[in-house]
Design a protein around this motif. Structure first.
Motif, PDB file in Angstrom:
ATOM      1  N   LEU A   1      79.405 100.049   8.808  1.00  7.90           N
ATOM      2  CA  LEU A   1      78.646 101.271   8.530  1.00  7.90           C
ATOM      3  C   LEU A   1      79.027 102.425   9.446  1.00  7.90           C
ATOM      4  O   LEU A   1      78.506 103.533   9.311  1.00  7.90           O
ATOM      5  N   GLY A   2      79.922 102.171  10.422  1.00 13.39           N
ATOM      6  CA  GLY A   2      80.342 103.221  11.338  1.00 13.39           C
ATOM      7  C   GLY A   2      79.354 103.493  12.440  1.00 13.39           C
ATOM      8  O   GLY A   2      79.387 104.549  13.074  1.00 13.39           O
ATOM      9  N   LEU A   3      78.438 102.556  12.659  1.00 10.56           N
ATOM     10  CA  LEU A   3      77.444 102.723  13.710  1.00 10.56           C
ATOM     11  C   LEU A   3      78.053 102.363  15.064  1.00 10.56           C
ATOM     12  O   LEU A   3      79.057 101.663  15.132  1.00 10.56           O
ATOM     13  N   PRO A   4      77.443 102.838  16.168  1.00 14.01           N
ATOM     14  CA  PRO A   4      77.968 102.495  17.501  1.00 14.01           C
ATOM     15  C   PRO A   4      78.042 100.986  17.708  1.00 14.01           C
ATOM     16  O   PRO A   4      77.149 100.250  17.285  1.00 14.01           O
ATOM     17  N   ILE A   5      79.120 100.532  18.332  1.00 16.10           N
ATOM     18  CA  ILE A   5      79.324  99.112  18.582  1.00 16.10           C
ATOM     19  C   ILE A   5      79.161  98.854  20.070  1.00 16.10           C
ATOM     20  O   ILE A   5      79.691  99.608  20.901  1.00 16.10           O
ATOM     21  N   SER A   6      78.451  97.807  20.420  1.00 12.40           N
ATOM     22  CA  SER A   6      78.195  97.540  21.830  1.00 12.40           C
ATOM     23  C   SER A   6      79.401  96.918  22.509  1.00 12.40           C
ATOM     24  O   SER A   6      80.167  96.161  21.901  1.00 12.40           O
ATOM     25  N   SER A   7      79.561  97.246  23.784  1.00 10.61           N
ATOM     26  CA  SER A   7      80.647  96.707  24.603  1.00 10.61           C
ATOM     27  C   SER A   7      80.199  95.413  25.259  1.00 10.61           C
ATOM     28  O   SER A   7      79.018  95.233  25.567  1.00 10.61           O
ATOM     29  N   ASP A   8      81.140  94.508  25.477  1.00 11.15           N
ATOM     30  CA  ASP A   8      80.823  93.270  26.198  1.00 11.15           C
ATOM     31  C   ASP A   8      80.903  93.446  27.713  1.00 11.15           C
ATOM     32  O   ASP A   8      80.543  92.538  28.462  1.00 11.15           O
ATOM     33  N   LEU A   9      81.401  94.588  28.174  1.00 10.70           N
ATOM     34  CA  LEU A   9      81.480  94.855  29.610  1.00 10.70           C
ATOM     35  C   LEU A   9      80.096  95.169  30.167  1.00 10.70           C
ATOM     36  O   LEU A   9      79.318  95.894  29.531  1.00 10.70           O
ATOM     37  N   THR A  10      79.798  94.645  31.344  1.00 14.94           N
ATOM     38  CA  THR A  10      78.565  95.038  32.022  1.00 14.94           C
ATOM     39  C   THR A  10      78.739  96.436  32.595  1.00 14.94           C
ATOM     40  O   THR A  10      79.858  96.953  32.694  1.00 14.94           O
ATOM     41  N   LYS A  11      77.655  97.045  32.997  1.00 16.74           N
ATOM     42  CA  LYS A  11      77.705  98.383  33.584  1.00 16.74           C
ATOM     43  C   LYS A  11      78.566  98.387  34.850  1.00 16.74           C
ATOM     44  O   LYS A  11      79.371  99.302  35.079  1.00 16.74           O
ATOM     45  N   GLU A  12      78.440  97.334  35.673  1.00 15.55           N
ATOM     46  CA  GLU A  12      79.212  97.250  36.914  1.00 15.55           C
ATOM     47  C   GLU A  12      80.686  97.040  36.619  1.00 15.55           C
ATOM     48  O   GLU A  12      81.554  97.645  37.276  1.00 15.55           O
ATOM     49  N   GLN A  13      81.010  96.200  35.643  1.00 16.36           N
ATOM     50  CA  GLN A  13      82.414  95.974  35.283  1.00 16.36           C
ATOM     51  C   GLN A  13      83.045  97.260  34.756  1.00 16.36           C
ATOM     52  O   GLN A  13      84.193  97.586  35.083  1.00 16.36           O
ATOM     53  N   ARG A  14      82.304  97.976  33.965  1.00 20.44           N
ATOM     54  CA  ARG A  14      82.793  99.255  33.423  1.00 20.44           C
ATOM     55  C   ARG A  14      83.080 100.238  34.557  1.00 20.44           C
ATOM     56  O   ARG A  14      84.097 100.928  34.553  1.00 20.44           O
ATOM     57  N   LYS A  15      82.161 100.291  35.528  1.00 25.30           N
ATOM     58  CA  LYS A  15      82.349 101.195  36.675  1.00 25.30           C
ATOM     59  C   LYS A  15      83.595 100.813  37.462  1.00 25.30           C
ATOM     60  O   LYS A  15      84.379 101.682  37.882  1.00 25.30           O
ATOM     61  N   GLN A  16      83.788  99.520  37.692  1.00 22.01           N
ATOM     62  CA  GLN A  16      84.944  99.064  38.462  1.00 22.01           C
ATOM     63  C   GLN A  16      86.254  99.408  37.750  1.00 22.01           C
ATOM     64  O   GLN A  16      87.234  99.798  38.391  1.00 22.01           O
ATOM     65  N   LEU A  17      86.291  99.290  36.442  1.00 19.45           N
ATOM     66  CA  LEU A  17      87.493  99.643  35.687  1.00 19.45           C
ATOM     67  C   LEU A  17      87.726 101.152  35.721  1.00 19.45           C
ATOM     68  O   LEU A  17      88.869 101.606  35.825  1.00 19.45           O
ATOM     69  N   CYS A  18      86.659 101.928  35.659  1.00 23.63           N
ATOM     70  CA  CYS A  18      86.799 103.390  35.768  1.00 23.63           C
ATOM     71  C   CYS A  18      87.315 103.785  37.142  1.00 23.63           C
ATOM     72  O   CYS A  18      88.087 104.729  37.280  1.00 23.63           O
ATOM     73  N   ASP A  19      86.904 103.042  38.175  1.00 25.22           N
ATOM     74  CA  ASP A  19      87.404 103.310  39.527  1.00 25.22           C
ATOM     75  C   ASP A  19      88.912 103.089  39.611  1.00 25.22           C
ATOM     76  O   ASP A  19      89.617 103.777  40.348  1.00 25.22           O
ATOM     77  N   LEU A  20      89.417 102.109  38.853  1.00 22.72           N
ATOM     78  CA  LEU A  20      90.864 101.881  38.830  1.00 22.72           C
ATOM     79  C   LEU A  20      91.603 103.073  38.241  1.00 22.72           C
ATOM     80  O   LEU A  20      92.715 103.392  38.639  1.00 22.72           O
ATOM     81  N   LEU A  21      90.965 103.745  37.294  1.00 17.98           N
ATOM     82  CA  LEU A  21      91.634 104.794  36.525  1.00 17.98           C
ATOM     83  C   LEU A  21      91.287 106.199  36.992  1.00 17.98           C
ATOM     84  O   LEU A  21      91.913 107.164  36.566  1.00 17.98           O
ATOM     85  N   GLY A  22      90.304 106.325  37.859  1.00 16.85           N
ATOM     86  CA  GLY A  22      89.901 107.652  38.320  1.00 16.85           C
ATOM     87  C   GLY A  22      88.608 108.065  37.645  1.00 16.85           C
ATOM     88  O   GLY A  22      87.856 107.248  37.115  1.00 16.85           O
ATOM     89  N   ASN A  23      88.342 109.374  37.620  1.00 16.79           N
ATOM     90  CA  ASN A  23      87.098 109.891  37.055  1.00 16.79           C
ATOM     91  C   ASN A  23      87.229 109.987  35.533  1.00 16.79           C
ATOM     92  O   ASN A  23      87.551 111.033  34.975  1.00 16.79           O
ATOM     93  N   VAL A  24      87.014 108.858  34.852  1.00 18.79           N
ATOM     94  CA  VAL A  24      87.256 108.792  33.410  1.00 18.79           C
ATOM     95  C   VAL A  24      86.028 108.271  32.665  1.00 18.79           C
ATOM     96  O   VAL A  24      85.114 107.699  33.258  1.00 18.79           O
ATOM     97  N   ASP A  25      86.045 108.473  31.365  1.00 25.43           N
ATOM     98  CA  ASP A  25      85.064 107.883  30.469  1.00 25.43           C
ATOM     99  C   ASP A  25      85.785 106.895  29.561  1.00 25.43           C
ATOM    100  O   ASP A  25      86.952 107.117  29.184  1.00 25.43           O
ATOM    101  N   LEU A  26      85.101 105.816  29.188  1.00 24.93           N
ATOM    102  CA  LEU A  26      85.654 104.824  28.265  1.00 24.93           C
ATOM    103  C   LEU A  26      84.859 104.846  26.970  1.00 24.93           C
ATOM    104  O   LEU A  26      83.626 104.753  27.005  1.00 24.93           O
ATOM    105  N   SER A  27      85.550 104.995  25.838  1.00 22.71           N
ATOM    106  CA  SER A  27      84.877 104.921  24.544  1.00 22.71           C
ATOM    107  C   SER A  27      85.541 103.826  23.707  1.00 22.71           C
ATOM    108  O   SER A  27      86.772 103.766  23.604  1.00 22.71           O
TER     109      SER A  27
END
Length: 449
Positions: free
Chosen positions: A9-35
């Motif tokens: 239906l094109g609705l938002p899909i949930s990520s399996d990453l936790t909030k902390e895991q997402r933050k740690q991956l963003c730290d690897l890449l700099g000041n970024v957003d993940l979609s």
């Protein structure tokens, strides 16, 4: 079922990453957003669907999950386009979570990072995800990435999920910073590696000696504690620091820093002195500066503001070795009190600067407490080089102390924090890197003379 329906239906899909895991991956890449672009359990494991959702989307991060509980994957800054070419990408890396922290492996120099085919996503033509339209990983021979399958994903090739995220720079980065700096954990590791491997240009000098000078309460001892914290791996308070009206430091101290709790000493020593005070007969005596610079004052010598240090005749007749002398001087200045600096204190600093200049020793400024000086920086340290106010303070310090703007580095010492923070570490390590560069300039000049 809900996820599959949401995908259809094109609705938002949930990520399996936790909030902390997402933050740690963003730290690897700099000041970024993940979609989230693609989720195999929702969209299917077919390569054609992967390309339909991920081609021409710019930099992407692939995150895979297997039955053994490993979370791993890779990053590429070059978009997928099914060009059929072998692509170079110096920014590409593989990663795996070890506990809370992702450990990365960059693409080997001179090797290609991807085969941009219409098949399943791959890294270096070595590691394939969702291979043959199935929830599995395939490894082929190659030299682009040096990784161990056991460490990377426990050698468990059965996937439970595969996600691909679009990596976008955070909107704040569209503002032009007045000084470029990389805010990534990769950069932090690069700086730490550079400092660990540093060797003074002159073989007779085993460690760079860096002298810190500044007004009472500016944060000299706290700067040492902060540098020590970065290399220890947690916040430390080895040097006495505080907020007294007079100098907390009463001795000349030389502080080596170890690489880890039981590691070997790093190739530099931070030397701490009494704080400067505007009254005569209080704080560090100007005449003591010359003795410190010349390497005549021993560690733990207790200062006497009423009388300068007097070396014994035997030692004063034979000059100290280059190893014992100071190789770089760092003025530690509180960013929130620059404009309040009295004429008397500025005059003391000018006298010291003339003495230091006469010996040809390079000088720079560490500007502390930037979070107290600017509310935007207090909310987000990343904004330090987007702050016009901090820029104006750097220029003011440069003008008042006669130090080039490029040699004024803002930092935030650890004070209230219980854990290390990436952006704080990067500012501290960048300042230390600049100090070691100035030490090299001094030693190169001494050797050529």
């Amino acid at each position: 079922m809900q996820q599959q329906l949401g995908g259809l239906l094109g609705l938002p899909i949930s990520s399996d990453l936790t909030k902390e895991q997402r933050k740690q991956l963003c730290d690897l890449l700099g000041n970024v957003d993940l979609s989230l672009l693609y989720k195999a359990s929702v969209h299917g494991y077919k390569a054609s669907i992967f390309h339909k959702r991920c081609d021409n989307e710019g930099p992407t991060l692939l995150v895979a999950y297997n039955r053994s509980g490993y979370i791993f994957g890779g990053y590429t800054s070059v978009h997928y386009a099914q060009s059929g070419q072998y692509l170079a990408d110096n920014e590409a890396f593989l990663f795996t979570f070890q506990g809370k922290i992702p450990v990365y492996t960059k693409v080997n120099s001179g090797c290609y990072a991807r085969h941009d085919s219409g098949g399943s996503p791959n890294f270096g033509g070595q590691l394939y995800f969702c291979y043959n339209n199935q929830p599995e990983v395939l490894i082929k021979k190659g030299t682009s990435f040096s990784f161990n399958a056991e460490r990377l994903f426990g050698n468990d090739r059965d996937l439970t999920e595969c996600e691909v995220y679009k990596v976008e720079q955070n909107l704040v980065t569209k503002e032009k910073p007045w000084r470029n700096i990389s805010w990534t954990s990769i950069r932090r590791e690069e700086l730490m590696k550079m400092i660990r491997s540093y060797k003074p240009l002159v073989t007779s000098v085993s460690r760079a000696r860096i002298l810190m000078i500044g007004p009472v309460g500016a944060g000299k001892s706290s700067f040492f504690n902060s540098i020590n914290s970065v290399f220890t791996g947690h916040v430390t308070n080895k040097a006495i620091s505080g907020f007294a009206g007079t100098s907390v430091t009463t001795q000349f101290r030389t502080y080596p820093v170890k690489d880890g709790r039981e590691g070997k000493p790093l190739p530099f020593v931070l030397c701490d002195t009494m704080g400067l005070e505007e009254q005569s007969g209080a704080g560090l005596d100007i005449e003591d500066i010359s003795s410190i610079l010349q390497g005549q004052i021993p560690d733990r010598y207790k200062f006497n503001p009423g009388a300068p240090f007097q070396p014994d005749e035997q030692k004063s007749s034979s000059p100290a070795s280059l190893q014992e002398k100071i190789h770089c001087v760092v003025y530690v200045i509180d960013a929130s009190k620059i404009s309040l600096m009295s004429d008397k204190l500025e005059e003391k600093l000018a006298l010291m600067r003339r003495e230091i200049n006469s010996l040809g020793i390079p000088q720079m400024v560490v500007m502390t407490k930037v979070d107290e000086a600017c509310p935007h920086v207090e909310k987000d340290l990343y904004k330090i080089y987007l702050s016009s106010y901090i820029k104006s303070k750097v220029q003011e310090v440069s003008s008042r102390l006669g130090v080039p703007v490029s040699c004024v580095l803002p930092v935030k010492n650890y004070s209230q924090e219980l854990e290390l923070e990436l952006n704080c570490d990067i500012l501290l390590l960048t300042a230390l890197q600049q100090m070691l560069r100035l030490v090299d300039d001094y030693l190169d000049d001494v050797e050529s003379f």
